[in-house]
Design a protein around this motif. Structure first.
Motif, PDB file in Angstrom:
ATOM      1  N   GLN A  31     -14.594  15.382  36.428  1.00 20.71           N
ATOM      2  CA  GLN A  31     -13.779  14.835  35.341  1.00 20.71           C
ATOM      3  C   GLN A  31     -14.563  13.817  34.526  1.00 20.71           C
TER       4      GLN A  31
ATOM      5  N   LEU B  48     -15.059  14.266  30.556  1.00 21.67           N
ATOM      6  CA  LEU B  48     -14.681  13.226  29.608  1.00 21.67           C
ATOM      7  C   LEU B  48     -15.840  12.918  28.653  1.00 21.67           C
TER       8      LEU B  48
ATOM      9  N   ASP C 296      -7.735  12.186  24.613  1.00 14.90           N
ATOM     10  CA  ASP C 296      -6.721  11.495  25.422  1.00 14.90           C
ATOM     11  C   ASP C 296      -6.402  12.288  26.679  1.00 14.90           C
ATOM     12  N   THR C 297      -6.326  13.629  26.525  1.00 19.07           N
ATOM     13  CA  THR C 297      -6.031  14.474  27.686  1.00 19.07           C
ATOM     14  C   THR C 297      -7.151  14.394  28.717  1.00 19.07           C
TER      15      THR C 297
ATOM     16  N   ARG D 276      -9.260  11.926  29.134  1.00 16.90           N
ATOM     17  CA  ARG D 276      -9.268  10.594  29.738  1.00 16.90           C
ATOM     18  C   ARG D 276      -8.186  10.480  30.813  1.00 16.90           C
ATOM     19  N   SER D 277      -7.026  11.061  30.587  1.00 19.12           N
ATOM     20  CA  SER D 277      -5.933  11.041  31.561  1.00 19.12           C
ATOM     21  C   SER D 277      -6.334  11.771  32.840  1.00 19.12           C
ATOM     22  N   LYS D 278      -6.987  12.935  32.703  1.00 21.96           N
ATOM     23  CA  LYS D 278      -7.423  13.685  33.883  1.00 21.96           C
ATOM     24  C   LYS D 278      -8.470  12.893  34.672  1.00 21.96           C
ATOM     25  N   TYR D 279      -9.328  12.173  33.971  1.00 18.23           N
ATOM     26  CA  TYR D 279     -10.351  11.365  34.652  1.00 18.23           C
ATOM     27  C   TYR D 279      -9.706  10.225  35.451  1.00 18.23           C
ATOM     28  N   GLU D 280      -8.748   9.551  34.856  1.00 21.40           N
ATOM     29  CA  GLU D 280      -8.078   8.451  35.553  1.00 21.40           C
ATOM     30  C   GLU D 280      -7.342   8.950  36.784  1.00 21.40           C
ATOM     31  N   ASN D 281      -6.738  10.121  36.688  1.00 19.22           N
ATOM     32  CA  ASN D 281      -6.036  10.701  37.831  1.00 19.22           C
ATOM     33  C   ASN D 281      -7.020  11.024  38.961  1.00 19.22           C
TER      34      ASN D 281
END
Length: 374
Positions: free
Chosen positions: A136, A140, A158-159, A161-166
């Motif tokens: 991820q 990103l 944004d999508t 970045r969200s997958k990376y944070e998860n």
């Protein structure tokens, strides 16, 4: 038998002779008594000239008022206790595989002390989470570059970045789960208890090892409720330990607990020993908490103090061969002595014995406390 009778003409002469004899006998007796009285008067005069008090005066024992330090002491017993203790437990269940410490071992912060088995699954999850986080992170970076070039819309960034944070959250959780199987020391200390051995199966949150900070050792005391409000931090304390006989160590009150024990009605306090000494938890300690201390106080024996009919405290002082009554104000009482705040000066001879029936102004014959003449 012939009877001898005195002729009537000689009777007056006989009576006169008897009267004259009695007269001279009485005169001689009176003269002898006068001579004895004169001798006694001379002897008394000699005694008075030598400065000796009459023998019939009441005898009293005196001691001088001294100028010396006096303290009000609270004597308590207690034990050396570690105030910083860590009870290490595992948040997971499983068999103990590697217990690396024993009682008395010193540990460092982060040092592994015991390992719980069944950690292979947790390690696999951690590896998978780490791989997902790496993927991820790369995705990103790729999406950010495409958005910067205008090849794709910014919403896709944004999508990504969200997958990376998860993925990062999943990795942190997997790492935490893996660490649950490895128990480490939170800070430097000494192992006091090891409650498990290799092969033991432990449940979650069961205590495995106990570690204490040797710098947190203090003498813990229980102060009775009657004195619970007079103790203060930094009060000096004298500490005596059975492990160090005939030695007295300096200490001070370092902590006072805010509440009383509801069962024992005592207030817990901690004493820090200010001198370098090797303390061990559980040592028995005898302490003297100095509640109040006066460096230069006028001090007299406690038995010299009497209670007046009005309820005040008084002392008899020998002044010019007479007992003078002094009203006094007292302070600290300790070890058979009492502080005089007002009413007595240092050096004055206070009566410590024989004052039971004295009155103010009575003439007395004084001897010192040791029994010698004044």
């Amino acid at each position: 038998m012939k009877k001898w009778l005195l002729p009537p003409t000689l009777l007056p002469l006989f009576i006169a002779i008897v009267w004259i004899g009695m007269y001279f006998y009485d005169s001689a007796t009176a003269a002898d008594q006068s001579a004895k009285s004169a001798d006694q008067s001379v002897t008394a005069a000699k005694d008075d000239a030598a400065g000796q008090p009459p023998k019939d005066l009441p005898r009293v024992v005196v001691q001088p008022a001294q100028l010396e330090p006096i303290s009000r002491i609270l004597e308590l017993t207690g034990s050396v206790t570690a105030t910083k203790i860590a009870r290490l437990a595992a948040p997971v269940e499983g068999p103990v595989q590697n217990c690396r410490v024993r009682e008395g071992d010193r540990v460092k912060p982060g040092q592994q002390v015991v390992v719980i088995g069944r950690s292979l699954g947790a390690e696999a999850l951690l590896a998978a989470a780490q791989q997902a986080l790496s993927e991820q992170s790369q995705e990103l970076s790729r999406v950010r570059q495409l958005v910067d070039n205008g090849a794709i819309p910014g919403a896709q960034l944004d999508t990504a970045r969200s997958k990376y944070e998860n993925a990062r959250a999943q990795f942190a959780k997997a790492k935490e789960s893996a660490e649950d199987y490895s128990i480490t020391a939170p800070w430097a200390g000494v192992v006091s208890k090891v409650l498990v051995a290799d092969g033991d199966y432990v449940a979650p949150r069961a205590t495995l090892i106990e570690v204490y900070d040797r710098h947190s050792l203090a003498v813990q005391l229980a102060v009775p409720e009657a004195q619970s409000t007079v103790v203060r931090e930094k009060m000096p304390v004298r500490v005596e330990l059975d492990a160090y006989p005939q030695k007295l160590f300096k200490g001070e009150l370092s902590r006072i607990y805010p509440q009383l024990d509801t069962q024992m009605r005592t207030r817990t306090v901690e004493v820090s020993v200010l001198e370098p000494i090797d303390l061990i938890p559980g040592m028995f300690a005898r302490t003297q908490v100095v509640l109040e201390e006066v460096r230069e106080a006028v001090v007299i024996p406690f038995e010299a103090v009497k209670i007046s009919p009005k309820g005040g405290r008084v002392v008899f002082v020998v002044e010019d061969g007479k007992a003078a009554l002094h009203k006094i104000e007292t302070g600290i009482e300790a070890s058979g002595k009492i502080q005089i705040i007002e009413g007595i000066s240092p050096g004055e001879q206070v009566i410590t014995a024989g004052h039971e029936k004295l009155k103010d102004g009575s003439a007395v014959r004084a001897v010192t406390g040791g029994g010698g003449g004044k």
